[in-house]
Design a protein around this motif. Structure first.
Motif, short mmCIF file in Angstrom:
data_model
loop_
_atom_site.label_atom_id
_atom_site.label_comp_id
_atom_site.label_asym_id
_atom_site.label_seq_id
_atom_site.Cartn_x
_atom_site.Cartn_y
_atom_site.Cartn_z
N ILE A 1 27.16 -82.52 54.57
CA ILE A 1 26.30 -81.99 53.53
C ILE A 1 25.55 -80.78 54.08
O ILE A 1 24.95 -80.85 55.15
N ALA B 1 21.46 -78.63 50.50
CA ALA B 1 21.62 -79.79 49.62
C ALA B 1 20.73 -80.94 50.05
O ALA B 1 20.11 -81.62 49.22
N LEU C 1 24.62 -86.43 46.15
CA LEU C 1 25.32 -86.28 47.43
C LEU C 1 26.83 -86.23 47.21
O LEU C 1 27.53 -85.38 47.79
N SER D 1 27.85 -82.92 45.63
CA SER D 1 27.81 -81.81 46.58
C SER D 1 29.01 -81.81 47.51
O SER D 1 29.57 -80.75 47.82
N ILE D 2 29.46 -83.00 47.91
CA ILE D 2 30.67 -83.10 48.74
C ILE D 2 31.89 -82.67 47.93
O ILE D 2 32.74 -81.90 48.41
#
Length: 235
Positions: free
Chosen positions: A128, A132, A226, A229-230
């Motif tokens: 990450i 973020a 999370l 964002s990945i």
């Protein structure tokens, strides 16, 4: 400034100056929840960065430990209580509320907390960006302001008192901050979907909001963002 100190004292285990606070001060502190998220995110990002000098898994573990330690597992506790209540309710709202107020944790709560911790650990290891990590806890803590305004309280207490503390200018101000944050980290544009989705689910499933479901919602939004964002980084 007093409300910010109360918010930091309530949502984190960071050392804060001692201030006299009543129920109204604790309710007003919800206006500063997103700011607390920024502080938490910065600490988590620093922990991940420092641990990653040794190994990516060490970085992920350091970030997770920092996340839990700084918050005092407050939101995880809400997640566990909500999971126990829903698991034991079998459609009986009265039983659900009774189980949620029980200080003991049951098997549903244990499983929910373990799965949540594993999810965050794996996602932190996936790589990450520090931006973020700083902004996701911030965006997740905008949720309680909207949930408090949109959803009826399930019971008397903090979850009920914060509804009147959230002003329209608070919603507008933090929404503007979120929009600016999206310029730095575009995947954050998914945040309203996670916040609205949680509100819809709570309304349909349990009929309102409580302190536990605020905490569980923050955990849900953090993990969902999370993951997004990945996924965005891989596209």
């Amino acid at each position: 400034m007093k409300s910010l100190i109360v918010a930091l004292s309530f949502l984190t285990r960071l050392p804060m100056p001692r201030v006299e606070a009543d129920a109204g001060d604790f309710a007003d502190a919800i206006r500063w929840y997103p700011a607390v998220g920024l502080a938490l995110g910065a600490i988590v990002a620093l922990a991940v960065w420092a641990g990653s000098w040794i190994d990516p898994w060490i970085g992920a573990l350091a970030g997770l430990i920092a996340w839990v330690a700084v918050t005092g597992a407050l939101h995880l506790d809400g997640l566990g209580d909500l999971a126990d209540g829903l698991g034991a309710a079998h459609g009986d709202r009265g039983r659900m509320m009774s189980v949620m107020t029980d200080p003991h944790i049951g098997s549903f709560g244990v499983v929910a907390i373990i799965v949540q911790l594993l999810a965050k650990l794996v996602l932190l290891h996936a790589g990450i960006h520090w931006t973020a990590l700083v902004l996701i806890p911030f965006a997740a803590r905008i949720g309680p302001l909207f949930w408090a305004r949109w959803l009826p309280p399930l019971k008397p207490g903090l979850g009920a008192s914060v509804a009147s503390a959230v002003r329209l200018r608070d919603l507008a101000g933090w929404t503007a901050m979120w929009a600016a944050a999206c310029l730095l980290f575009p995947p954050l544009m998914v945040a309203p979907v996670t916040l609205l989705g949680w509100a819809w689910w709570l309304k349909a499933r349990i009929g309102g909001i409580s302190g536990d479901s605020h905490g569980a919602g923050i955990e849900w939004c953090e993990t969902a963002l999370l993951f997004v964002s990945i996924a965005a980084s891989r596209l």
